[in-house]
Design an enzyme around this catalytic site. Sequence first.
Site, PDB file in Angstrom:
ATOM      1  N   GLU A   1       0.829  -1.220   0.000  1.00 52.60           N
ATOM      2  CA  GLU A   1       0.000   0.000   0.000  1.00 52.60           C
ATOM      3  C   GLU A   1       0.856   1.260   0.000  1.00 52.60           C
ATOM      4  O   GLU A   1       0.756   2.110   0.891  1.00 52.60           O
ATOM      5  CB  GLU A   1      -0.945  -0.017   1.203  1.00 52.60           C
ATOM      6  CG  GLU A   1      -1.927  -1.181   1.159  1.00 52.60           C
ATOM      7  CD  GLU A   1      -3.012  -1.122   2.235  1.00 52.60           C
ATOM      8  OE1 GLU A   1      -2.750  -0.554   3.308  1.00 52.60           O
ATOM      9  OE2 GLU A   1      -4.107  -1.649   1.987  1.00 52.60           O
TER      10      GLU A   1
ATOM     11  N   GLU B   1      -5.609  -8.111  -1.455  1.00 53.21           N
ATOM     12  CA  GLU B   1      -6.304  -7.948  -0.172  1.00 53.21           C
ATOM     13  C   GLU B   1      -7.750  -7.595  -0.444  1.00 53.21           C
ATOM     14  O   GLU B   1      -8.029  -6.703  -1.257  1.00 53.21           O
ATOM     15  CB  GLU B   1      -5.702  -6.804   0.670  1.00 53.21           C
ATOM     16  CG  GLU B   1      -4.418  -7.131   1.347  1.00 53.21           C
ATOM     17  CD  GLU B   1      -3.978  -6.045   2.330  1.00 53.21           C
ATOM     18  OE1 GLU B   1      -4.839  -5.416   2.980  1.00 53.21           O
ATOM     19  OE2 GLU B   1      -2.761  -5.838   2.418  1.00 53.21           O
TER      20      GLU B   1
HETATM   21  C1  BG6 Z   1      -4.453  -3.017   4.785  1.00 55.34           C
HETATM   22  C2  BG6 Z   1      -3.123  -3.547   5.250  1.00 55.34           C
HETATM   23  O1  BG6 Z   1      -4.432  -1.648   4.974  1.00 55.34           O
HETATM   24  O2  BG6 Z   1      -5.601  -3.416   5.432  1.00 55.34           O
HETATM   25  C3  BG6 Z   1      -3.188  -4.718   6.192  1.00 55.34           C
HETATM   26  O3  BG6 Z   1      -2.286  -3.843   4.164  1.00 55.34           O
HETATM   27  C4  BG6 Z   1      -4.356  -4.545   7.123  1.00 55.34           C
HETATM   28  O4  BG6 Z   1      -1.958  -4.827   6.855  1.00 55.34           O
HETATM   29  C5  BG6 Z   1      -5.626  -4.530   6.288  1.00 55.34           C
HETATM   30  O5  BG6 Z   1      -4.429  -5.471   8.149  1.00 55.34           O
HETATM   31  C6  BG6 Z   1      -6.891  -4.437   7.110  1.00 55.34           C
HETATM   32  O6  BG6 Z   1      -6.812  -3.354   7.972  1.00 55.34           O
HETATM   33  P1  BG6 Z   1      -7.044  -3.488   9.532  1.00 55.34           P
HETATM   34  O7  BG6 Z   1      -6.719  -2.166  10.052  1.00 55.34           O
HETATM   35  O8  BG6 Z   1      -8.464  -3.871   9.683  1.00 55.34           O
HETATM   36  O9  BG6 Z   1      -6.120  -4.555   9.984  1.00 55.34           O
END
Ligand code: BG6
Length: 479
Positions: free
Chosen positions: A178, A370
Amino acid sequence: MTKKQSVTTTFPEGFLWGGATAANQIEGAFAEGGKGLSIQDVMPRGIQTPPTEGPTEDNLKLEAIDFYHRYEQDIALFAEMGFKVFRFSIAWSRIFPHGDEETPNEEGLAFYDRVLDELERHGIEPLVTISHYETPLHLARTYNGWTSRELIGFYENYCRALFERYGDRVKYWLTFNEINSVLHEPFLSGGIPTPKEDLSQQDLYQAIHHELVASARATRLAREIAPGAQVGCMIIALPVYPLTPDPTDVVAAMHTAHDSYAFGDIHCRGEYPGYLLRHFRENGIELEITDQDREDLAHTVDFVSFSYYMSICETGDPTKKVKGAGNIMGGIPNPTLQASEWGWQIDPQGLRVVMNDYWERWQKPLFIVENGLGAVDELVEVDGVKTVVDDYRIAYLNDHLVQAREAIADGVDLLGYTTWGCIDLVSASTAQMSKRYGFIYVDRNDDRTGTLERYRKKSFEWYRQVIATNGAALHQGQQ
Ligand code: BG6
C-alpha cells in the site's frame, strides 16, 4: 503491454486463489532468531496512538498468532482449502535486524526457507511482500525513515539478499505494501517518526520519491538476479465518487483520485505525471531527483496489485467535507452504502469499477492481494465442533468475487485473488485481535488470553468449494 481482450464469464484457468497476511500481524517471536525491532513492535495501538519508546507487553503483535512456530499447521490448513497462492511478507528486521548492516542474518533467512519448503510441499505458490509496514525501528529512529535517501541503498541490499536466496523459488514479489498510504500514515508506511503535522510536503514527497526509486531498483535487480520473477507494485485501491453530480464535486473527486493514481502511474509509466508536477510547482515543492533516479524509475513493474475494501466520496464544498472511517485514508461516506462494524463502507461494485479503471489506465495484469471483512466473530459449537457461523463474511467475499468475475468478463486481466487475513491476525490500524478476517479462527483475545488453537469457520468450507470449482460455486450477487 497490450493483451488480447478476453471475453469470458468465468475465472481463467490457473487463476491464483489464496489468502494474504503480513509478518508483523501473524509471526510473533518478535525477539527470536536474531530479529531486530521493527516499528510495529512499538505500535501497541496501531495508528490510534503515537509509538511507545520500546516494546510494551500490551502489544499483541509481539506474539501475534505465533505463526513463527505454527506455520506448518497453518499452511496445511491453507492447503486443505485448496490455496494456489499464499501472500506473506518477509520481516525486514529478521533479515537485517537494524536495516543498515551489510550482511544478512542467516537465522532469519533460514526461517523463510522453511516456510517456502512447506508451501512447496503443498504446491502453493508464494507471493512475497518485501516491505509490509514493518520498517526496522533503527532505520526509523536513526534516519527518520524514508525521508533519508540512504534507505534506498539499505532496501536494495535487503532485496539483493532476498532475490539471491529465494529468487529461484518465488515468482511473485511486491515491493511495498500500500505504497500510497505514506501520504496519510508516514510512520506506519514510511517509518518516519516526525509527526505528520510537523512533516513538510517537501519532506513527505521526497520520502515518497525515495520509496519509488527503491521500488524501481528492486524491479531492476530482480530482472538481473531472478529473471523468472514478476514484480508488482501494491496500492490501496479506493474508488472516489463525486458526492453529487455537481461538476465541482467531479473535479474534486478527480484530484483525490490523483493522490493514488500517481503511485500507479509512476510504477507503470516510469515518470512523474503532469498533475503531480503541477502540484509540486504550485506548492513550492522541489524534489531532489538525480539522473540516476530517472533512469531507475524507467524500470516499470510487471503487474499491479492492490487492496480493495471500500470506496469513498469527495466534494468541492468545504462545508460537506467530513471524514468517515476507513482503510488508512477514509473519506466522505457514501449515503447509499452500508458499513462494517468498524465503519468501512461495503461496495462490491466498486471493485469492478476500480479493476476496469486500472486495466484501462495501465494495461498491466492486476492482482487483488487484499479484500475481506473485519468483523467480531463468536466461537460456537455446532454438532460438537467449535466453529464460527460467519455468513456475513461469506456474503461479503461472494459479492466481491462476483464483481471481480464481471470485471474479467469486461476484459480485465486478473492474475489472482488473495483474501486479507485468511487466518485471524492482529489488525494493522487498531492492533486488535477482535477485528477478525479469517477463514480460520484463532483463539486469542484483545486481553492476550487464549490458547492460540485454530478452528475452521463456516467460510472455510465455502472458500474450499469456491476454489475447487474455480468460482462456479459463487452465488450471483448484484450486477
Ligand atoms: C491493509 C493492510 O491496509 O488493510 C493490512 O495492508 C491490514 O496490513 C488490512 O491489516 C486491514 O486493515 P485493519 O486495520 O483492519 O487490519
